[in-house]
Design an enzyme around this catalytic site. Structure first.
Site, PDB file in Angstrom:
ATOM      1  CB  THR A   1      -0.941   0.004   1.220  1.00  0.00           C
ATOM      2  OG1 THR A   1      -0.155  -0.058   2.418  1.00  0.00           O
ATOM      3  CG2 THR A   1      -1.897  -1.176   1.172  1.00  0.00           C
ATOM      4  CD  GLU A   2       3.122   0.869   3.566  1.00  0.00           C
ATOM      5  OE1 GLU A   2       2.800   0.725   4.758  1.00  0.00           O
ATOM      6  OE2 GLU A   2       3.008  -0.073   2.719  1.00  0.00           O
ATOM      7  CG  ASN A   3       6.021   0.370  -2.611  1.00  0.00           C
ATOM      8  OD1 ASN A   3       5.121  -0.399  -2.907  1.00  0.00           O
ATOM      9  ND2 ASN A   3       7.169  -0.017  -2.067  1.00  0.00           N
TER      10      ASN A   3
ATOM     11  CG  LEU B   1      -1.255  -2.495   5.460  1.00  0.00           C
ATOM     12  CD1 LEU B   1      -1.276  -3.415   6.686  1.00  0.00           C
ATOM     13  CD2 LEU B   1      -2.256  -1.348   5.645  1.00  0.00           C
TER      14      LEU B   1
END
Length: 803
Positions: free
Chosen positions: A49-51, A73
């Site tokens: 989800t972060e990248n 995450l």
């Protein structure tokens, strides 16, 4: 001048944004399985989800991706399973296996798309729909059977010429302009019982993709749409049986493992018993009639390694249909005509997963469609046979260049062998002669490539190109006609014979494809698609609805391939946390060399089909509106389509011109179509559903007057298809009862009770004219009559089971 040292420094600085010296990149991999069966899950999406780095599992449930070290995450999702979020801390190469829980008996499970509702906005292209078997089970059904083809009628842009007709019409196209595939094998007749059922067993298919715009380059050979039906996977870990018993037909599917975690298979069958019912319920006007069908679907899967998957699927279907003293035979009106048609298909495929970036699939297909008309009358006894054999090899590779660029490319080789007609007398007393038409053969070869590119977070582009080459082959005879005169057997001047395998005529064409998606926001997008498609095989039918024995004709010296250029644009919007969605699409289609026919010409057993066929250009345009509610106890959708199609045939002579060279609507033109589908979940056990359908009448040619000549009264027709039959309106209701809604294993049963055509409307299939006094037709008044196929309420009860 800049020194070499300074130049190198500038170049290095220019590459700095693309280099990372602080983070090491590591690999994570593993498998995703079903929580209870422990079977591998195909098509599960995994996203950091972060990248935004992500991948999907292959047929063995395996995934692999490379990411920078750190804490993240991980989102794991699949349309049929509960979404899972997992916090991960990655410092080295790791193996991470997960299991997912299946969504069972969710009130929100009625979906028109097997993908998440986000795909309505995010996926490339217009005019694409995916329907799952679970969705169809919620719809009201005719005679207790859920039906893929009938479900298409509820979508915008799809109509039919009438009730009980085989095939479907998409965005101004004829029924033969739809490519219908069952596990990559073409279906040349998709109906049982002259259109009342489809050939697809509802227990055996997983889902289907329906493209009416934005068609990928791996599909070709038809100019209107692609219906790609996928059979369910054979992933059994233990013996299971499910099926259904209904008032008209029954079904049974048996699935079993053969080698644990390696090989499994299933066999699914359907059989009707209408003949037996007609013997019990004696209806005088149906005495001597016959109607029955059966079909068998089987699939075997073998997984020799975690990276290989081999599957073999097969389908066989058979129909018999007869109306006593049948009058729809194009050959003879005096005797009983039995229509007998059979389909045999087989598909073998091998998929190999090389890694997260590259995978391949090789497919071989065999298809045989065979149809007979059998007349048993002693004076005119005959058997007319028609046959088409299709063989194909297709290879496709997928290469993920990077997370924002995916390329598909491959090839396809198809061969057609057609027996267009063989009539044999079957009794010594028959006055029929042996007629054998020359067989036809053709080869279609294509190479294709698709490239999906994420240009930015808001813009996604899909570019495709297909090159197709077609050769009509001998043995055949090509007739030459006198120049300046109509193409007629009376004007034949000579002929040229071609040996078997000799190329008679060649065609080649590039088919570009383009799709663009502009994400206006997280919940709305604007899409555009453009397609060019060519078609080298066409169905010749002189009736309103195609008969099983209608003739397929390959392109040759005189019959050019049909072509269509389609442009479509749409706006897509999600509402209230994706609980509802809406879309509007507009399309324009330019048509080239579409098939029409001369007035009064015979197509069946015509040795010179080019003398009966005319080709012209045309166009179609329309607007499609769609609103759907996805979640809650009440779900459903509304669809409305306005469309028009026009054809112009302006030949070099009057005999080869239709409607004085002016545009006219084809017989399947229906300007307005509206559908309302609803499902209400009363409780875990009980749900109700409804289907309301309205469409304007199709085009028809009415006689303008009548005249007397040579002792006969004949109707006079002025312009083609300038009138319409009455509008169509139908309401269906259904109730589903789950006996054990909380069970996920063991014996489970459900009841389906349906009422088809609740209002008992006698919708017109066609309209015809008859003089009141048959002995004085010239002076007698002419009355108008309508033919209704299903003019009353039709109830059905089906019990479905699984254990």
């Amino acid at each position: 001048m800049i020194s070499t040292k300074k130049m190198l420094i500038l170049i290095l600085l220019g590459f700095m944004p693309f280099l990372s010296f602080s983070q090491k990149r590591v690999k994570i991999k593993g498998t995703i399985k079903h929580n209870q069966t422990k079977l591998p899950l195909f098509g599960v999406n995994l996203i950091i989800t972060e990248n935004g780095i992500g991948t999907s599992t292959d047929s063995a449930g395996y995934y692999e991706m490379t990411i920078p070290t750190g804490s993240y995450l991980l989102e794991i999702s699949h349309q049929s399973y509960f979404k899972k979020y997992q916090k991960i801390d990655v410092r080295r190469d790791m193996v991470m296996d997960y299991v997912l829980d299946e969504k069972v008996n969710e009130l929100e499970e009625v979906r028109i798309s097997a993908n998440s509702s986000e795909q309505n906005v995010k996926r490339l292209g217009t005019g694409m729909t995916t329907l799952s078997s679970r969705t169809l089970k919620k719809l009201p059904s005719l005679l207790g059977e859920i039906d893929i083809i009938k479900s298409l009628y509820t979508l915008p842009g799809v109509t039919s010429v009438g009730e009980g007709a085989s095939g479907f019409n998409v965005r101004g196209g004829n029924i033969d302009q739809n490519l219908i595939l069952l596990d990559e094998a073409p279906i040349f007749n998709s109906s049982h019982l002259m259109g009342f059922f489809s050939v697809f067993n509802p227990d055996a298919f997983r889902d289907f993709n329906f493209y009416r715009g934005g068609i990928p380059a791996q599909f070709g050979g038809r100019i209107s749409s692609v219906l790609n039906v996928n059979l369910k996977d054979a992933n059994a870990t233990k013996l299971s049986i499910n099926g259904g018993v209904g008032t008209i037909s029954s079904r049974l599917l048996i699935e079993t493992p053969i080698i644990k975690d390696k090989m499994s298979m299933y066999v699914a069958g359907r059989i009707s018993y209408i003949d037996q019912l007609m013997q019990v319920i004696k209806i005088k006007r149906l005495a001597g009639s016959k109607a029955n069908f059966y079909d068998l679907t089987a699939k075997l899967e073998y997984r020799p390694t975690t990276k290989d998957r081999i599957s073999i699927s097969a389908f066989q279907g058979k129909d018999q249909f007869k109306l006593a003293k049948d009058s729809i035979s194009a050959i003879d009106d005096n005797g009983d005509a039995l229509y007998d048609w059979r389909t045999t298909n087989a598909t073998a495929s091998w998929s190999h997963y090389y890694g997260p970036k590259f995978s391949t699939r090789l497919v071989g297909v065999y298809s045989n469609y065979d149809a007979d008309i059998i007349n048993s009358d002693s004076l005119t006894a005959f058997k007319l046979n028609y046959n088409i054999v299709y063989k194909s090899i297709k290879g496709i590779a997928t290469y993920n260049l990077n997370p924002k660029n995916e390329i598909d490319f491959g090839f396809q080789f198809n061969r057609y062998d057609i027996q267009p007609g063989l009539m044999e007398p079957t009794l010594p007393s028959s006055n029929k002669n042996l007629i054998r038409l020359n067989p036809e053969s053709g080869i279609e070869t294509a190479i294709f490539v698709n490239d999906k590119i994420e240009i930015s977070k808001k813009v996604n582009l899909g570019v495709g190109l297909r090159y197709v080459s077609y050769q009509a082959l001998g043995a055949s005879t090509v007739y030459n006609y006198e120049a300046g005169k109509p193409i007629s057997f009376l004007n034949i001047v000579d002929s040229v014979a071609y040996d078997r395998g000799k190329v008679v005529k060649s065609y080649g064409s590039f088919e570009p494809r383009l799709s663009l998606n502009f994400n206006i926001s997280a919940s709305s997008s604007l899409k555009f698609s453009a397609n060019r498609m060519k078609q080298f095989i066409q169905l010749l039918s002189g009736t309103t609805a195609a008969l099983p024995t209608d003739r397929w004709k390959l392109s040759d010296t005189y019959i050019k391939p049909q072509m269509a250029d389609q442009f479509s644009m749409g706006y897509f919007k999600n509402f209230k946390e994706k609980s509802s969605e809406a879309s509007v699409e507009v399309f324009y289609k330019k048509l080239y060399d579409v098939v029409e026919y001369k007035d009064g010409e015979t197509l069946l057993l015509n040795k010179f089909p080019e003398t009966a066929i005319l080709q012209g250009d045309g166009y179609a345009y329309g607007a499609e509106f769609f609103v759907k509610k996805n979640l809650g106890t009440f779900t459903g959708w509304l669809s409305y389509t306005y469309s028009q199609t026009r054809i112009k045939v302006a030949g070099p002579t009057e005999e080869e011109t239709i409607n004085n060279g002016k545009y006219f609507p084809p017989i399947f033109n229906r300007p307005h179509s509206f559908n309302a589908i609803g499902s209400y979940q009363v409780s875990r056990k009980v749900s109700f559903s409804s289907n309301l359908n309205f469409s304007s009448g199709r085009a028809i040619t009415y006689p303008a007057s009548k005249f007397y000549t040579s002792g006969a009264v004949l109707p006079y027709y002025n312009s083609r298809n300038q009138s319409q039959i009455p509008n169509y309106l139908r309401l269906d209701l259904a109730m589903n009862i789950e006996s054990h809604p909380y069970r996920t294993s063991g014996y489970r049963g459900s009841w389906n009770v349906s009422l088809y055509n609740v209002m008992a409307r006698k919708n017109a299939y066609s309209v015809f004219f008859r003089s009141k006094n048959p002995y004085n037709q010239f002076y007698s008044k002419v009355d108008i009559y309508k033919l209704s196929v299903l003019g009353t309420i039709i109830p059905s009860v089906t019990y479905n089971f699984k254990f």
